[in-house]
Scaffold this motif. Structure first.
Motif, PDB file in Angstrom:
ATOM      1  N   UNK A  92     -13.097  17.078   0.908  1.00  0.00           N
ATOM      2  CA  UNK A  92     -12.617  17.853  -0.216  1.00  0.00           C
ATOM      3  C   UNK A  92     -11.109  17.996  -0.270  1.00  0.00           C
ATOM      4  N   UNK A  93     -10.656  18.896  -1.130  1.00  0.00           N
ATOM      5  CA  UNK A  93      -9.241  19.175  -1.351  1.00  0.00           C
ATOM      6  C   UNK A  93      -8.851  20.387  -0.517  1.00  0.00           C
ATOM      7  N   UNK A  94      -8.023  20.160   0.501  1.00  0.00           N
ATOM      8  CA  UNK A  94      -7.659  21.213   1.444  1.00  0.00           C
ATOM      9  C   UNK A  94      -6.336  21.904   1.108  1.00  0.00           C
ATOM     10  N   UNK A  95      -5.524  21.261   0.307  1.00  0.00           N
ATOM     11  CA  UNK A  95      -4.166  21.746   0.029  1.00  0.00           C
ATOM     12  C   UNK A  95      -3.902  21.575  -1.449  1.00  0.00           C
ATOM     13  N   UNK A  96      -3.483  22.652  -2.103  1.00  0.00           N
ATOM     14  CA  UNK A  96      -3.218  22.642  -3.537  1.00  0.00           C
ATOM     15  C   UNK A  96      -1.718  22.762  -3.758  1.00  0.00           C
ATOM     16  N   UNK A  97      -1.024  21.638  -3.987  1.00  0.00           N
ATOM     17  CA  UNK A  97       0.442  21.676  -4.116  1.00  0.00           C
ATOM     18  C   UNK A  97       0.873  22.556  -5.275  1.00  0.00           C
ATOM     19  N   UNK A  98       1.901  23.359  -5.029  1.00  0.00           N
ATOM     20  CA  UNK A  98       2.372  24.294  -6.052  1.00  0.00           C
ATOM     21  C   UNK A  98       3.824  24.050  -6.441  1.00  0.00           C
ATOM     22  N   UNK A  99       4.694  23.801  -5.456  1.00  0.00           N
ATOM     23  CA  UNK A  99       6.108  23.605  -5.784  1.00  0.00           C
ATOM     24  C   UNK A  99       6.770  22.694  -4.767  1.00  0.00           C
ATOM     25  N   UNK A 100       7.950  22.218  -5.127  1.00  0.00           N
ATOM     26  CA  UNK A 100       8.707  21.340  -4.238  1.00  0.00           C
ATOM     27  C   UNK A 100      10.187  21.660  -4.368  1.00  0.00           C
ATOM     28  N   UNK A 101      10.922  21.252  -3.347  1.00  0.00           N
ATOM     29  CA  UNK A 101      12.349  21.515  -3.370  1.00  0.00           C
ATOM     30  C   UNK A 101      13.089  20.652  -2.380  1.00  0.00           C
ATOM     31  N   UNK A 102      14.353  20.962  -2.236  1.00  0.00           N
ATOM     32  CA  UNK A 102      15.222  20.216  -1.336  1.00  0.00           C
ATOM     33  C   UNK A 102      15.862  21.172  -0.344  1.00  0.00           C
ATOM     34  N   UNK A 103      16.143  20.651   0.833  1.00  0.00           N
ATOM     35  CA  UNK A 103      17.004  21.355   1.784  1.00  0.00           C
ATOM     36  C   UNK A 103      18.251  20.503   1.933  1.00  0.00           C
TER      37      UNK A 103
END
Length: 349
Positions: free
Chosen positions: A121-132
Motif C-alpha cells: 500500500x501507500x505508506x507516505x503521503x507527500x505534502x510539501x517540498x523545499x530546499x535547504x
C-alpha cells in the motif's frame, strides 16, 4: 507574494506555542511548529467547525521518539528519510487510496520509492517540498562569499553562521561541501571527510537553531550573517523586507527535501476526520496558502500551477543550475551513525 504574519508576531507565536494546541478532540495531528496555517485545513474547518488538535514538534527525531514511546496521535508529518523508521517500528499503516480525493494530482516523483509505496500500500503521503540552502544578509555578505559552501568554514564569519539543529540537514551540507550529492551510497572515506568538514564548520557556528523563528531572530538581530536555511526562514525575513538572499546555486550545490503524512496505527481519533483533514491539505488551492505563508512548494501539481514562475523564484523553488542532494531515504544505520556524530560535534568533540 503576500505573507500575512509579521516577523516579530511570528517569533512571539512560536516562542509561546504550547506542545498541544487543543481544538477538535476527535483528531490529533503531530505536526511541525508553524504549519498551523488556516488555509491548509480550511475545508476541514468548514465541514467540522473547528481545526483538529495539533501537537507540535521541531525535529523529526524528536517526533519519532515521542510516538515510539507511546504518545498517541492520528497522523504525523515527518520528512521522507524518516518513513522507514516508522515502518520498521510498526507504528504506521497504509493510507486508503480510495479516500484521497487529490491523490492523482500528487507529483509522482515524490512517490518514487518502495519505502513510500509498495504492494502493501501507500505508506507516505507527500505534502510539501523545499530546499535547504544558504540564507545570507545581502547588505553585509558579498555575493562572491556565498558562491561556495566553504563560506561556512571561512574564518571571516567566525561566530556569525547558524545551522538547523537537524542531523539530516547538516550532513546534507557537509556531504555537498565535500563533493557528495548522493547519500544513498556513501563510502567510509566520504563519511570521514564530511565529519571532518562539519567539525571545522562548527567553529564558526553562533547557534544551531531549533525552528525558523529562532533562525530569523538571529539574522534579524545581526548576530548571524550566513545560515543553512529552509524556505520558511527566508520567507519570514522577506515579508519584513530584511536584506536576505537565498543562494541555491553555490558551486557545490544545495539540498532538497520532501515531507508528508504517515497514518498512525491504532490512532485514537476519527478515521473519517483524518481523511477530511488530508483532503483539505492536499487540495490545489492549499498550495497557495502554503507558499504565501511558509514559502514551501506543495506536492499537488495542479496547486503549484496556480503560482507564477516569479513567485517560485522568490520562494527559492525555481529551477537551479547546480548540483542537488535529495534527502531521500538512506541507510538507517548510516543515519543513526550521523545522528550520534552530530551530537558529538555539537558538544565540541
Amino acid at each position: 507574494m503576500i505573507r500575512k504574519p509579521a516577523l516579530l508576531a511570528s517569533v512571539t507565536a512560536f516562542a509561546l506555542a504550547t506542545p498541544v494546541m487543543a481544538a477538535d478532540p476527535q483528531l490529533t495531528v503531530f505536526d511541525w511548529a508553524g504549519f498551523e496555517v488556516d488555509g491548509l485545513f480550511a475545508d476541514y474547518v468548514a465541514k467540522h467547525g473547528t481545526p483538529p488538535t495539533f501537537a507540535l514538534f521541531g525535529d523529526d527525531d524528536e517526533a519519532f521518539q515521542k510516538v515510539a514511546s507511546g504518545f498517541k496521535v492520528d497522523a504525523v508529518h515527518p520528512c521522507s528519510q524518516m518513513v522507514s523508521k516508522y515502518r520498521d517500528a510498526g507504528l504506521i499503516e497504509p493510507w486508503d487510496e480510495s479516500r484521497l480525493t487529490a491523490l492523482a494530482d500528487i507529483d509522482p516523483e515524490f512517490l518514487d520509492s518502495p519505502v513510500f509505496k509498495d504492494d502493501a500500500g501507500l505508506w507516505f503521503l507527500p505534502s510539501y517540498w523545499g530546499a535547504t540552502a544558504v540564507a545570507y544578509n545581502t547588505d553585509q555578505v558579498p555575493a562572491e562569499d556565498v558562491a561556495s559552501l566553504q563560506v561556512f568554514v571561512n574564518p571571516k564569519y567566525q561566530g556569525r553562521t547558524s545551522m538547523p539543529d537537524s542531523s539530516d540537514d547538516v550532513w546534507a551540507l557537509a556531504y555537498l561541501a565535500t563533493g557528495v550529492t548522493d547519500w544513498t551510497a556513501v563510502t567510509e572515506e566520504q563519511y570521514a571527510a564530511a565529519a571532518a568538514w562539519l567539525r571545522e564548520a562548527h567553529q564558526n557556528v553562533y547557534a544551531y537553531w531549533a525552528d525558523p523563528s529562532e533562525q530569523t531572530q538571529q539574522m534579524a538581530s545581526g548576530a548571524v550573517l550566513v545560515s543553512w536555511s529552509w524556505n520558511d526562514g527566508v520567507a519570514l525575513l522577506q515579508a519584513e523586507n530584511y536584506p536576505v538572499g537565498f543562494q541555491r546555486e553555490a558551486t557545490e550545490g544545495s539540498s532538497t527535501f520532501v515531507c508528508g503524512f504517515v497514518n498512525m496505527k491504532d490512532g485514537p481519533g476519527s478515521e473519517d476526520k483524518l481523511y477530511d483533514f488530508m483532503n483539505s491539505w492536499l487540495r490545489p488551492d492549499a498550495a497557495v496558502a502554503l507558499m504565501d505563508e511558509l514559502g514551501y512548494g506543495h506536492s499537488n501539481l495542479k496547486g503549484m500551477a496556480l503560482k507564477s514562475e516569479e513567485d517560485l523564484e522568490i520562494a527559492g523553488l525555481g529551477h537551479v543550475d547546480a548540483p542537488t542532494l535529495p534527502q531521500v531515504p538512506n541507510n538507517p544505520q548510516l543515519r543513526e551513525r550521523q545522528l550520534a556524530e552530530f551530537e558529538k560535534i555539537k558538544a565540541g568533540f
